[in-house]
Design an enzyme around this catalytic site. Structure first.
Site, PDB file in Angstrom:
ATOM      1  N   ASP A  67      69.885  32.965 -27.354  1.00  0.00           N
ATOM      2  CA  ASP A  67      70.470  34.211 -26.793  1.00  0.00           C
ATOM      3  C   ASP A  67      71.841  34.392 -27.543  1.00  0.00           C
ATOM      4  OD1 ASP A  67      68.523  34.255 -24.905  1.00  0.00           O
ATOM      5  OD2 ASP A  67      69.725  33.620 -23.308  1.00  0.00           O
ATOM      6  N   LYS A 143      63.228  32.044 -10.546  1.00  0.00           N
ATOM      7  CA  LYS A 143      62.723  32.554 -11.951  1.00  0.00           C
ATOM      8  C   LYS A 143      61.930  31.208 -12.873  1.00  0.00           C
ATOM      9  CE  LYS A 143      64.386  34.943 -15.909  1.00  0.00           C
ATOM     10  NZ  LYS A 143      63.679  34.023 -17.000  1.00  0.00           N
ATOM     11  N   ARG A 159      51.595  36.812 -22.119  1.00  0.00           N
ATOM     12  CA  ARG A 159      52.229  38.304 -22.053  1.00  0.00           C
ATOM     13  C   ARG A 159      52.133  38.853 -23.404  1.00  0.00           C
ATOM     14  NH1 ARG A 159      58.548  38.540 -20.719  1.00  0.00           N
ATOM     15  NH2 ARG A 159      58.574  37.978 -23.014  1.00  0.00           N
ATOM     16  N   GLU A 190      53.100  32.716 -13.839  1.00  0.00           N
ATOM     17  CA  GLU A 190      53.609  31.725 -15.063  1.00  0.00           C
ATOM     18  C   GLU A 190      52.750  30.329 -14.802  1.00  0.00           C
ATOM     19  OE1 GLU A 190      56.692  31.302 -16.878  1.00  0.00           O
ATOM     20  OE2 GLU A 190      57.542  33.428 -16.549  1.00  0.00           O
ATOM     21  N   LYS A 302      71.380  34.515 -13.600  1.00  0.00           N
ATOM     22  CA  LYS A 302      71.335  33.409 -14.478  1.00  0.00           C
ATOM     23  C   LYS A 302      72.768  32.755 -14.385  1.00  0.00           C
ATOM     24  CE  LYS A 302      68.495  32.690 -17.831  1.00  0.00           C
ATOM     25  NZ  LYS A 302      67.671  32.789 -18.871  1.00  0.00           N
ATOM     26  N   CYS A 393      75.607  -4.922 -39.080  1.00  0.00           N
ATOM     27  CA  CYS A 393      75.410  -5.793 -40.074  1.00  0.00           C
ATOM     28  C   CYS A 393      76.549  -6.038 -40.996  1.00  0.00           C
ATOM     29  CB  CYS A 393      73.906  -5.513 -40.868  1.00  0.00           C
ATOM     30  SG  CYS A 393      74.206  -4.143 -42.155  1.00  0.00           S
TER      31      CYS A 393
END
Ligand SMILES: [Zn+2]
Length: 448
Positions: A67, A143, A159, A190, A302, A393
């Site tokens: 995004d 969602k 889609r 979905e 969101k 080591c």
């Protein structure tokens, strides 16, 4: 993450994109989580690549990062076709067919205020239609973060670009069921996989659930574990029409907003990356219509990334199976997105050196949802803490481009142990060969 390079699968998917830029530069941008040095053509290529790999089930960056890339490009080229069209669900091959109904993206909101503004637009539409605003119903649903598809009762389509998709009816032929024993033909939904089932049965074999969604619709033979998950009812096609919801007035929604969002967000056992709010009235839907990208009567809520400023206590080197030494910053324990974070991986020692990551440095840490926290930037540098020798080591470390490397390929316990751990992890299904027992074996001199 520190050594990001595209793998063969990703490269073969990318071939179909006809991206004509230096892939090395894209790898560096992904690795360093920085796009500043890309020109516009490269940034567009990066968007296409990241999107295609995500849609194909081989994601390379978090959604939130994609995004950000997208916003960076959109701010310069708001009218570019890539920005104005719906992001396409790319499959590496196959012909496309017209979808029975357009499938658009969903507009996004990140605050209650934005949701209130959206509600105002719905109320305005109601007034224009002489509908009593008290009668307006808002539906809130999880969602789902799965693979978008459309079931017209005969065929199942991806889609695609929102107008044309691919026929993936084979998923139903493989036994995929509709969630809640629902009927076929319920439209958009979905393909999802039960989170608990994934963790218990598939997480050893698949990096993430998206790879499985891709496998369900793949043209070639399906992995038998995926077929088993389908038979066990863990993978389903979930039509939006059937999903758990809250329905009520806009007044009730705003009055109890946080509780309603929280309840719906956690209503199903599948990956969820927000909630969807929509007006249910068909007249309002018709009146408000859609832009080219999304329906105006629908919006996704969101939650933004949560960030915190955290102080570094020290930087611990960890030698990986390849000999590369990974810097891990030990932090003053800090709560972020509901979890206490006390360490975070730094990309590589060059970043430690050039950005001044050491005791007393202040980092900005970002966590989106339940994803592993990442360093966003160094707010206040300090003297970098860089090891001279391998923590395992004690060999003298050498620089190889951005990385510090333990050159002791044959006799470094950390490299041996991590190689064995990696071997058994890749093999899968081997009880008793966890890191603890492997350490014991290595201590007894077992190297191969
Ligand atoms: Zn070593």
């Amino acid at each position: 993450m520190t050594e990001f390079k595209f793998n063969d699968t990703q490269l073969s998917i990318m071939q179909d994109l006809e991206v004509d830029v230096d892939l090395n530069r894209l790898e560096v941008a992904i690795r360093n989580n920085s796009i500043e040095e890309l020109d516009d053509e490269e940034l567009l290529a990066l968007l296409k690549v990241v999107n295609a790999l995500y849609r194909s089930g081989f994601p390379v960056v978090e959604d939130s990062l994609y995004d950000l890339y997208r916003e960076a490009f959109a701010s310069k080229h708001p009218n570019h076709p890539y920005i104005t069209s719906v992001e396409s669900e790319v499959l590496s091959s196959g012909k496309t067919v017209a979808l029975p109904q357009k499938m658009l993206s969903t507009d996004k909101a990140y605050s209650k205020e934005e949701i209130e503004k959206w509600l105002d637009r719905i109320l305005k539409a109601a007034e224009e239609l002489n509908i009593d605003t008290k009668a307006i119903e808002i539906r809130v649903t999880p969602k789902l973060d799965g693979y978008a598809a459309y079931d017209d009762g005969e065929r199942l389509y991806t889609r695609g670009d929102g107008v044309k998709g691919q026929d993936v009816s084979r998923a139903f032929e493989r036994g995929l069921k509709v969630a809640k024993n629902g009927e076929r033909g319920l439209g958009a939904g979905e393909i999802v996989i039960d989170k608990a089932y994934f963790e218990a049965n598939l997480s050893q074999f698949f990096e993430n659930s998206r790879n499985i969604q891709a496998a369900i619709i793949a043209e070639k033979n399906v992995d038998e574990r995926v077929l088993e998950a389908i038979n066990d009812g863990a993978c389903v096609f979930y039509p939006f029409a059937l999903i758990d919801d809250w329905v009520g007035s806009h007044v009730d929604l705003i009055a109890d907003f946080e509780n309603i969002i929280d309840k719906i967000w956690n209503a199903v056992g599948y990956d969820v990356d927000g909630v969807i709010l929509e007006a249910t009235d068909s007249l309002i839907k018709e009146h408000m219509g859609a832009t080219r990208k999304f329906h105006r009567w629908q919006i996704a809520f969101k939650i933004n990334d949560e960030a915190a400023e955290v102080e570094v206590i020290s930087v611990t080197p960890q030698t990986s199976r390849t000999g590369r030494v990974t810097p891990v910053a030990e932090l003053v324990p800090t709560r972020i997105s509901g979890a206490t974070i006390s360490r975070v991986t730094v990309h590589h020692y060059n970043m430690v050196k050039t950005n001044g990551v050491g005791p007393g440095a202040i980092l900005q840490i970002v966590r989106s949802g339940l994803v592993i926290p990442k360093i966003e930037k160094v707010i206040k540098p300090a003297d970098p803490q860089i090891p001279e020798s391998c923590p395992s080591c004690q060999s003298h470390l050498i620089w190889e481009s951005d990385h510090l490397v333990c050159p002791n390929k044959s006799d470094c316990p950390a490299q041996t142990e991590n190689t064995l751990v990696h071997f058994f992890k890749t093999l899968g299904n081997n009880d008793g060969f966890g890191p603890k027992n492997i350490e014991k074996l290595a201590n007894l001199g077992i190297r191969h």
